[in-house]
Write a protein that holds these residues in place. Structure first.
Motif, PDB file in Angstrom:
ATOM      1  N   THR A 155     -19.535  14.078   8.172  1.00 48.04           N
ATOM      2  CA  THR A 155     -17.792  14.510   7.483  1.00 48.04           C
ATOM      3  C   THR A 155     -17.457  15.601   8.833  1.00 48.04           C
ATOM      4  OG1 THR A 155     -18.566  14.405   5.177  1.00 48.04           O
ATOM      5  CG2 THR A 155     -16.163  16.079   6.233  1.00 48.04           C
ATOM      6  N   LEU A 156     -16.625  15.843   8.921  1.00 54.84           N
ATOM      7  CA  LEU A 156     -16.278  16.946  10.153  1.00 54.84           C
ATOM      8  C   LEU A 156     -14.963  17.927   9.614  1.00 54.84           C
ATOM      9  CD1 LEU A 156     -17.419  15.308  14.423  1.00 54.84           C
ATOM     10  CD2 LEU A 156     -18.461  16.547  13.099  1.00 54.84           C
ATOM     11  N   ILE A 157     -15.357  19.112  10.244  1.00 61.13           N
ATOM     12  CA  ILE A 157     -13.372  19.745   9.786  1.00 61.13           C
ATOM     13  C   ILE A 157     -12.932  20.159  11.058  1.00 61.13           C
ATOM     14  CG2 ILE A 157     -13.319  22.244   9.297  1.00 61.13           C
ATOM     15  CD1 ILE A 157     -15.009  22.653   7.055  1.00 61.13           C
ATOM     16  N   LEU A 158     -12.067  19.403  11.433  1.00 59.43           N
ATOM     17  CA  LEU A 158     -11.653  19.420  13.120  1.00 59.43           C
ATOM     18  C   LEU A 158     -10.714  20.708  13.382  1.00 59.43           C
ATOM     19  CD1 LEU A 158     -10.179  15.696  12.260  1.00 59.43           C
ATOM     20  CD2 LEU A 158     -12.167  16.113  13.596  1.00 59.43           C
ATOM     21  N   ASN A 159     -10.233  21.024  12.140  1.00 62.61           N
ATOM     22  CA  ASN A 159      -9.036  21.939  12.135  1.00 62.61           C
ATOM     23  C   ASN A 159      -8.113  22.059  10.939  1.00 62.61           C
ATOM     24  OD1 ASN A 159      -7.035  23.706  13.770  1.00 62.61           O
ATOM     25  ND2 ASN A 159      -5.925  21.597  14.626  1.00 62.61           N
ATOM     26  N   GLN A 160      -8.244  23.630  10.946  1.00 61.32           N
ATOM     27  CA  GLN A 160      -7.639  24.983  10.373  1.00 61.32           C
ATOM     28  C   GLN A 160      -6.545  25.218  10.411  1.00 61.32           C
ATOM     29  OE1 GLN A 160     -10.489  26.376   7.330  1.00 61.32           O
ATOM     30  NE2 GLN A 160     -11.876  26.443   9.088  1.00 61.32           N
ATOM     31  N   PHE A 161      -5.454  25.827   9.900  1.00 63.45           N
ATOM     32  CA  PHE A 161      -4.527  26.594  10.245  1.00 63.45           C
ATOM     33  C   PHE A 161      -3.270  27.372   9.415  1.00 63.45           C
ATOM     34  CE2 PHE A 161      -3.817  21.832  10.462  1.00 63.45           C
ATOM     35  CZ  PHE A 161      -2.947  21.829  10.150  1.00 63.45           C
ATOM     36  N   ASP A 162      -2.395  28.619   9.613  1.00 62.71           N
ATOM     37  CA  ASP A 162      -1.931  28.854   8.369  1.00 62.71           C
ATOM     38  C   ASP A 162      -0.566  27.723   8.406  1.00 62.71           C
ATOM     39  OD1 ASP A 162      -3.696  30.604   7.862  1.00 62.71           O
ATOM     40  OD2 ASP A 162      -2.530  32.105  10.179  1.00 62.71           O
ATOM     41  N   VAL A 163      -0.030  28.418   7.578  1.00 58.06           N
ATOM     42  CA  VAL A 163       1.357  27.805   7.190  1.00 58.06           C
ATOM     43  C   VAL A 163       2.402  27.977   6.093  1.00 58.06           C
ATOM     44  CG1 VAL A 163       2.493  25.901   5.774  1.00 58.06           C
ATOM     45  CG2 VAL A 163       0.549  24.770   6.611  1.00 58.06           C
ATOM     46  N   SER A 164       3.283  28.925   6.553  1.00 53.54           N
ATOM     47  CA  SER A 164       4.214  29.400   5.819  1.00 53.54           C
ATOM     48  C   SER A 164       5.473  28.921   5.432  1.00 53.54           C
ATOM     49  CB  SER A 164       4.923  30.368   7.108  1.00 53.54           C
ATOM     50  OG  SER A 164       4.132  31.454   7.946  1.00 53.54           O
ATOM     51  N   ILE A 165       5.261  29.667   4.106  1.00 49.68           N
ATOM     52  CA  ILE A 165       6.470  28.622   3.087  1.00 49.68           C
ATOM     53  C   ILE A 165       7.703  28.974   3.200  1.00 49.68           C
ATOM     54  CG2 ILE A 165       6.597  27.630   0.735  1.00 49.68           C
ATOM     55  CD1 ILE A 165       3.288  27.495   0.488  1.00 49.68           C
ATOM     56  N   ILE A 166       8.655  28.126   3.438  1.00 48.55           N
ATOM     57  CA  ILE A 166      10.564  29.133   3.080  1.00 48.55           C
ATOM     58  C   ILE A 166      10.161  29.306   1.765  1.00 48.55           C
ATOM     59  CG2 ILE A 166      12.691  28.996   4.444  1.00 48.55           C
ATOM     60  CD1 ILE A 166      11.347  27.069   6.259  1.00 48.55           C
ATOM     61  N   ASP A 167      11.131  30.419   1.803  1.00 47.92           N
ATOM     62  CA  ASP A 167      11.501  31.108   0.254  1.00 47.92           C
ATOM     63  C   ASP A 167      12.709  30.155   0.657  1.00 47.92           C
ATOM     64  OD1 ASP A 167      11.034  32.506  -2.305  1.00 47.92           O
ATOM     65  OD2 ASP A 167      13.272  33.418  -1.140  1.00 47.92           O
ATOM     66  N   ASP A 168      13.512  30.414   0.938  1.00 45.69           N
ATOM     67  CA  ASP A 168      14.725  29.427   0.792  1.00 45.69           C
ATOM     68  C   ASP A 168      15.323  28.185   1.532  1.00 45.69           C
ATOM     69  OD1 ASP A 168      17.124  28.551  -0.303  1.00 45.69           O
ATOM     70  OD2 ASP A 168      18.500  29.990  -0.341  1.00 45.69           O
ATOM     71  N   PRO A 169      13.725  27.590   1.283  1.00 53.66           N
ATOM     72  CA  PRO A 169      14.367  25.878   2.133  1.00 53.66           C
ATOM     73  C   PRO A 169      15.731  24.585   2.006  1.00 53.66           C
ATOM     74  CG  PRO A 169      13.252  25.290  -0.008  1.00 53.66           C
ATOM     75  CD  PRO A 169      13.556  26.760   0.328  1.00 53.66           C
ATOM     76  N   PHE A 170      16.252  25.061   1.075  1.00 57.91           N
ATOM     77  CA  PHE A 170      17.473  24.289   0.976  1.00 57.91           C
ATOM     78  C   PHE A 170      18.739  25.576   2.165  1.00 57.91           C
ATOM     79  CE2 PHE A 170      15.822  24.423  -2.850  1.00 57.91           C
ATOM     80  CZ  PHE A 170      15.565  23.227  -3.076  1.00 57.91           C
ATOM     81  N   ASP A 171      18.631  26.418   1.916  1.00 58.94           N
ATOM     82  CA  ASP A 171      19.488  27.176   3.151  1.00 58.94           C
ATOM     83  C   ASP A 171      19.035  26.726   4.379  1.00 58.94           C
ATOM     84  OD1 ASP A 171      21.851  28.943   3.709  1.00 58.94           O
ATOM     85  OD2 ASP A 171      19.916  29.793   4.367  1.00 58.94           O
ATOM     86  N   PHE A 172      18.020  27.081   4.883  1.00 56.23           N
ATOM     87  CA  PHE A 172      17.713  25.879   6.227  1.00 56.23           C
ATOM     88  C   PHE A 172      17.889  25.124   6.574  1.00 56.23           C
ATOM     89  CE2 PHE A 172      13.965  23.810   8.664  1.00 56.23           C
ATOM     90  CZ  PHE A 172      13.723  24.608   9.609  1.00 56.23           C
ATOM     91  N   LEU A 173      17.544  23.745   5.369  1.00 59.03           N
ATOM     92  CA  LEU A 173      17.541  22.699   5.762  1.00 59.03           C
ATOM     93  C   LEU A 173      19.995  22.103   6.332  1.00 59.03           C
ATOM     94  CD1 LEU A 173      15.849  20.570   3.626  1.00 59.03           C
ATOM     95  CD2 LEU A 173      15.810  20.708   5.687  1.00 59.03           C
ATOM     96  N   LEU A 174      19.973  22.629   5.152  1.00 55.32           N
ATOM     97  CA  LEU A 174      21.837  23.020   5.225  1.00 55.32           C
ATOM     98  C   LEU A 174      22.633  23.451   6.955  1.00 55.32           C
ATOM     99  CD1 LEU A 174      23.508  24.140   2.057  1.00 55.32           C
ATOM    100  CD2 LEU A 174      23.450  21.762   2.866  1.00 55.32           C
ATOM    101  N   LYS A 175      21.728  24.357   6.943  1.00 50.40           N
ATOM    102  CA  LYS A 175      21.912  24.678   8.724  1.00 50.40           C
ATOM    103  C   LYS A 175      21.688  24.209   9.424  1.00 50.40           C
ATOM    104  CE  LYS A 175      22.325  30.265   6.559  1.00 50.40           C
ATOM    105  NZ  LYS A 175      21.438  31.405   7.616  1.00 50.40           N
ATOM    106  N   SER A 176      20.525  23.759   9.504  1.00 54.79           N
ATOM    107  CA  SER A 176      19.356  22.806  10.708  1.00 54.79           C
ATOM    108  C   SER A 176      20.578  21.240  10.805  1.00 54.79           C
ATOM    109  CB  SER A 176      18.017  22.485   9.813  1.00 54.79           C
ATOM    110  OG  SER A 176      17.402  23.001   9.535  1.00 54.79           O
ATOM    111  N   TYR A 177      20.750  21.006   9.422  1.00 53.74           N
ATOM    112  CA  TYR A 177      20.827  19.586   8.781  1.00 53.74           C
ATOM    113  C   TYR A 177      22.870  20.125   9.952  1.00 53.74           C
ATOM    114  CZ  TYR A 177      24.408  15.228   7.977  1.00 53.74           C
ATOM    115  OH  TYR A 177      25.693  13.994   8.151  1.00 53.74           O
ATOM    116  N   PHE A 178      23.779  21.175   9.501  1.00 48.16           N
ATOM    117  CA  PHE A 178      24.747  20.344  10.830  1.00 48.16           C
ATOM    118  C   PHE A 178      24.553  21.049  12.141  1.00 48.16           C
ATOM    119  CE2 PHE A 178      26.148  21.181   5.834  1.00 48.16           C
ATOM    120  CZ  PHE A 178      27.526  19.725   6.372  1.00 48.16           C
ATOM    121  N   HIS A 179      23.261  21.753  12.868  1.00 48.20           N
ATOM    122  CA  HIS A 179      23.362  22.285  13.907  1.00 48.20           C
ATOM    123  C   HIS A 179      22.956  20.736  14.624  1.00 48.20           C
ATOM    124  CE1 HIS A 179      21.863  24.177  17.879  1.00 48.20           C
ATOM    125  NE2 HIS A 179      21.180  23.483  17.454  1.00 48.20           N
TER     126      HIS A 179
END
Length: 442
Positions: A206-230
């Motif tokens: 078994t190999l560990i290939l990579n590990q990386f940080d993930v930043s969770i967006i507090d309000d993804p709903f607002d993010f999705l709406l803005k991204s969609y209409f863009h």
């Protein structure tokens, strides 16, 4: 060299970015915010893995491999998984609900017999998928992502058959049975008929290939709406992806809901082709039935107009009776691409255009140095993958024990030269004819 290292750095980086973006949207899937462990959907992971690494998604429900990667002559089967926490743990790897009546009696036998039976069933499923996809035994892997607070860890481990000659470390309880083959540790839970495998990043395979940080967006709903209409404002409305035409066919009679005893998948069981002969037909001589109802709903899948093709064949036969035929019989022919990488000649034939089968009077199979016959499709479908080993009549129950009763076929729009084929989950054809989305057991 790991499979991960065989992909380009650009591909690996893009895969990581997709995982980070999905993990950032974790609060879309939670009723309560604040959980620091990012979420990852396994189906999304499979799709992204196949997309980024230019693989093929070969998961048809309860099959061992999710993605196929091809490197030259190497065909690698990959199981794709994700779960929370990177500490060593057991994870589900195989569902055996349909085999419960076969497994239960072995709980009355010795540990060795029970371990052998479970291992043999697991290996048979694996080997069936090797034959379906053209895989070798020792190159396949599990690619998995574990999720900890604020990060993903990407790992890879060997995905071998169980070594039947080295079964050991048996432990039995009222609800489960665990064992090992010296390389991997397994567990079977009786309540849900699942095989589990122990994953541990400290194991030598078994190999560990990579590990990386993930930043969770507090309000993804607002993010999705803005991204969609863009996206709507900036996208090209005329830009279209490549169209794929997809259909399903049954491996049984649509009329009787059974596999006919001497036709279809049991064509090998029909009377000898020569009257008075005692020579049995080849075990792998089959055709896939095409219901008339299918042609009426989808007359342009195999050719632009299947009924016009049928009319031309009938006209040819009538002229042949009067010896006015100079041209070859008009046929609906195409290349049939199997998921193991091989291409065989396919055609729609018989009365009412009711049969999909293989065969050619001209093309030579490079493996046998003989003309392709009706057995080419049957060898892959019935013998290599579904595992028919003797002259046992195929039934619907027999198919369902193997997790299928249909096949999926697809081609590029306006291209009738090549049709792709693979197995489909139970109920796929009926759902397709009813216009329903296919749902299958994981």
């Amino acid at each position: 060299m790991s499979v991960w290292e065989r992909y380009s750095k650009e591909e690996r980086d893009e895969y990581v970015r997709f995982l980070q973006v999905y993990g950032a949207l974790s609060n879309l899937f939670r009723q309560k915010h604040g959980d620091p462990i990012p979420y990852l959907d396994s189906k999304f992971q499979e799709t992204v893995y196949a997309k980024v690494f230019k693989g093929e998604n070969v998961d048809i429900g309860n099959t061992p491999h999710d993605v196929l990667s091809v490197f030259g002559n190497d065909r690698i089967g990959i199981g794709v998984k994700t779960w929370m926490n990177s500490k060593p743990s057991y994870q589900k790897v195989m569902q055996l609900k349909r085999l419960k009546p076969e497994i239960d009696p072995y709980f009355e036998k010795s540990d060795e017999e029970l371990a052998f039976k479970l291992s043999q069933i697991k290996n048979d499923r694996m080997i069936s998928d090797y034959n379906r996809l053209g895989l070798s035994e020792y190159k396949n892997i599990y690619h998995y992502v574990t999720r900890d607070a604020g990060k993903f860890v990407v790992q890879e481990t060997a995905y071998p058959l169980v070594d039947l000659n080295n079964l050991q470390n048996f432990k039995r309880t009222d609800t489960s049975f665990s064992w090992s083959d010296g390389e991997k540790d397994y567990k079977f839970t009786r309540g849900d008929s699942q095989i589990w495998q122990h994953f541990d990043s400290n194991k030598k395979d078994t190999l560990i290939l990579n590990q990386f940080d993930v930043s969770i967006i507090d309000d993804p709903f607002d993010f999705l709406l803005k991204s969609y209409f863009h996206f709507i404002d900036t996208s090209d409305a005329d830009k279209q992806k490549e169209d794929i035409v997809e259909i399903y066919l049954p491996l049984y009679s649509y009329r009787t809901k059974e596999v006919e005893e001497k036709s279809g998948l049991n064509s090998w069981n029909a009377a000898p082709k020569s009257k008075g002969s005692s020579t049995l037909r080849p075990l792998n001589e089959i055709y896939i039935p095409i219901p008339r109802e299918f042609h009426k709903k989808f007359p342009d899948f195999f050719c632009p107009d299947i009924f016009e093709a049928e009319r031309r064949q009938k006209d040819w036969k009538e002229r042949k009776k009067t010896m006015l035929v100079t041209e070859e019989k008009p046929e609906v022919r195409f290349n049939l691409k199997l998921p193991n990488g091989k291409t065989i000649p396919g055609l729609v034939t018989q009365s009412n255009m009711k049969a999909l089968q293989s065969g050619s009077n001209k093309e030579i199979d490079p493996e046998t140095n003989k003309r392709y016959g009706q057995s080419a499709l049957g060898q892959w479908l019935l013998v290599d993958v579904l595992g028919l080993k003797d002259r046992q009549v195929v039934t619907v129950d027999w198919l369902k024990m193997r997790g299928t009763d249909s096949v999926r076929l697809w081609r590029k729009k306006d291209d009738y030269s090549t049709i792709y084929i693979d197995f489909a989950p139970i109920g796929s054809f009926e759902a397709f004819m009813d216009g329903e989305e296919n749902q299958y057991e994981e």
